[in-house]
Design a protein around this motif. Structure first.
Motif, short mmCIF file in Angstrom:
data_model
loop_
_atom_site.label_atom_id
_atom_site.label_comp_id
_atom_site.label_asym_id
_atom_site.label_seq_id
_atom_site.Cartn_x
_atom_site.Cartn_y
_atom_site.Cartn_z
N ALA A 120 2.23 1.84 -3.58
CA ALA A 120 1.30 1.56 -4.68
C ALA A 120 1.46 2.54 -5.84
O ALA A 120 1.33 2.15 -7.02
CB ALA A 120 -0.13 1.58 -4.16
N ASP A 121 1.76 3.78 -5.56
CA ASP A 121 1.88 4.80 -6.61
C ASP A 121 3.31 5.33 -6.74
O ASP A 121 3.51 6.44 -7.24
CB ASP A 121 0.91 5.96 -6.31
N ALA A 122 4.28 4.56 -6.29
CA ALA A 122 5.68 5.04 -6.26
C ALA A 122 6.42 4.80 -7.57
O ALA A 122 7.55 5.25 -7.73
CB ALA A 122 6.43 4.38 -5.11
N GLY A 123 5.82 4.06 -8.50
CA GLY A 123 6.48 3.80 -9.77
C GLY A 123 7.65 2.85 -9.67
O GLY A 123 8.61 2.95 -10.46
N LEU B 260 2.90 -4.29 -7.68
CA LEU B 260 3.40 -2.98 -8.12
C LEU B 260 3.68 -2.94 -9.62
O LEU B 260 4.19 -1.94 -10.12
CB LEU B 260 4.68 -2.64 -7.35
N SER C 113 0.82 -1.21 0.00
CA SER C 113 0.00 0.00 0.00
C SER C 113 0.86 1.26 0.00
O SER C 113 0.56 2.23 -0.70
CB SER C 113 -0.95 0.01 1.21
#
Length: 405
Positions: free
Chosen positions: A99-102, A124, A96
């Motif tokens: 999740a948007d960390a690339g 991921l 979590s």
């Protein structure tokens, strides 16, 4: 290859993030190096308490300039169940948190860590990388005998080798083993590299420490740096050093270890020549100072499948500080590589090994060999020397995965 789009998570929750020597020398140092080369590296690990976790985060940021996530989920005793539990808990928080960390790649260095790193990579949409450092199952068989547990561990190790998107390992011998056992021919070999900022020849330290040991220019200092585990053959090393020092009064022995009391006890038991052995301990950042004061490094191992595929980081540390390495057969790629390069001597344990060491000492110009050893270490066993291999390992996009049934 454009490295700026490589966002790597080093997922290693099996060992304490604050002070694990393996973690700092072989994981965080690599993450720091790759950051300098244009990668973006983060670390996910574990500690035993909230205070140690926060301290680890601060230390990792200050020393390595790596963003760290450290969860207080590590509980003793160290072992498979502890590794599994900490890996699962760190996985739960990271899926979590990132999740948007690339994240593009998730790295693991144990078969248990790889189980959860692969799952995290899928969550991921990243590539999973399993760094096979050795053969735990075979090591268990060597130390404790073959058992259902050791065979099951070997099965799990090979299973993760089949399922990870990418494989890397530390020796050509281990690459060949994996090719034979799991049929993969895409294994990247990167040896255990030493940290160039911590291991180097220090001429001032050489003078200071040799003076403190009351050594003159003609004295030859043989060095063992390491612990007391059975596979390190400390009793055999003491026996060898005793015979060499007894035969040539110029020769002295330095034991650089955290187990000073035990080494001192064994030296007394062996009746080592008086005044010819020194037992010292020091902080990790000062090891290079003592190695710089020595003239020869020693590495004895049994010729077993476990050691045949190994890549002891101690080899690079010795060489980086100017020490040629005396070693036995069957130590990964090194038993053949170092003598061929003129920076090591291979012992033949079927004959008198003390006489072999004495002959090596008598015919060696240590000043010129020091230069040669340092050059070899820089050319072969540094992270910068292996940069192309790192780039190969992290090439491609998350779409470049192996297909697993």
């Amino acid at each position: 290859m454009n490295t700026s789009d490589k966002n790597v998570l080093f997922f290693v929750p099996e060992w304490p993030a604050l002070d694990s020597a393996i973690l700092h020398s072989q994981v965080l140092s690599v993450a720091s190096f790759l950051n300098q080369e244009g990668f973006s590296c983060r670390f996910a690990g574990a500690e035993t308490s909230p205070s140690r976790a926060q301290e680890a985060i601060a230390v990792i940021a200050a020393q390595y300039h790596v963003q760290a996530y450290v969860a207080p989920v590590l509980l003793p005793p160290e072992g498979p169940w502890s590794f599994w539990r900490s890996s699962r808990r760190v996985y739960d928080s990271m899926r979590s948190e990132l999740a948007d960390a690339g994240i593009t790649h998730v790295y693991a260095r144990s078969f248990i860590g790889s189980m959860w790193a692969r799952r995290l990579a899928r969550k991921l949409n990243a590539i999973s990388i399993f760094d096979v450092r050795g053969l735990v199952g075979l090591e268990k068989q060597f130390t404790s005998g073959s058992s259902m547990k050791s065979r099951f561990i070997s099965h799990l190790e090979l299973q993760q080798g089949r399922r990870a998107d990418r494989l890397t390992t530390v020796s050509e011998n281990l690459k060949e083993y994996l090719e034979d056992k799991i049929g993969r021919h895409d294994v990247t070999v990167i040896p255990s590299c030493f940290n160039e900022t911590r291991f180097f020849f220090d001429s001032n330290a050489r003078s200071e420490i040799r003076q403190s040991l009351d050594l003159n220019e003609n004295d030859i200092l043989l060095c063992y740096s390491g612990g007391m585990s059975a596979w390190q053959r400390i009793a055999d090393i003491i026996s060898l050093f005793k015979r060499v020092c007894s035969a040539d009064g110029r020769c002295k022995a330095l034991f650089l270890t955290t187990s000073q009391e035990e080494v001192t006890r064994q030296l007394q038991k062996a009746q080592f020549p008086s005044g010819q052995a020194f037992v010292r301990g020091c902080a990790h950042q000062d090891v290079h100072r003592y190695l710089s004061a020595a003239d020869i490094g020693i590495l004895l191992r049994h010729d077993t499948p476990v050691n045949n595929v190994a890549s002891p980081v101690k080899v690079g540390e010795y060489l980086a500080c100017g020490l040629p390495v005396i070693l036995t057969r069957g130590i990964g790629d090194y038993s053949a590589m170092l003598p061929a390069a003129g920076v090591g001597m291979l012992l033949d344990e079927t004959t008198d090994i003390a006489e072999q060491v004495l002959q090596f000492i008598h015919r060696t110009n240590f000043e010129s060999l020091r230069v040669k050893a340092i050059r070899f270490a820089k050319d072969r066993l540094t992270m910068s020397a292996n940069l192309n291999q790192y780039r190969l390992l992290y090439a491609g996009s998350p779409g470049n995965r192996v297909q697993v049934c």
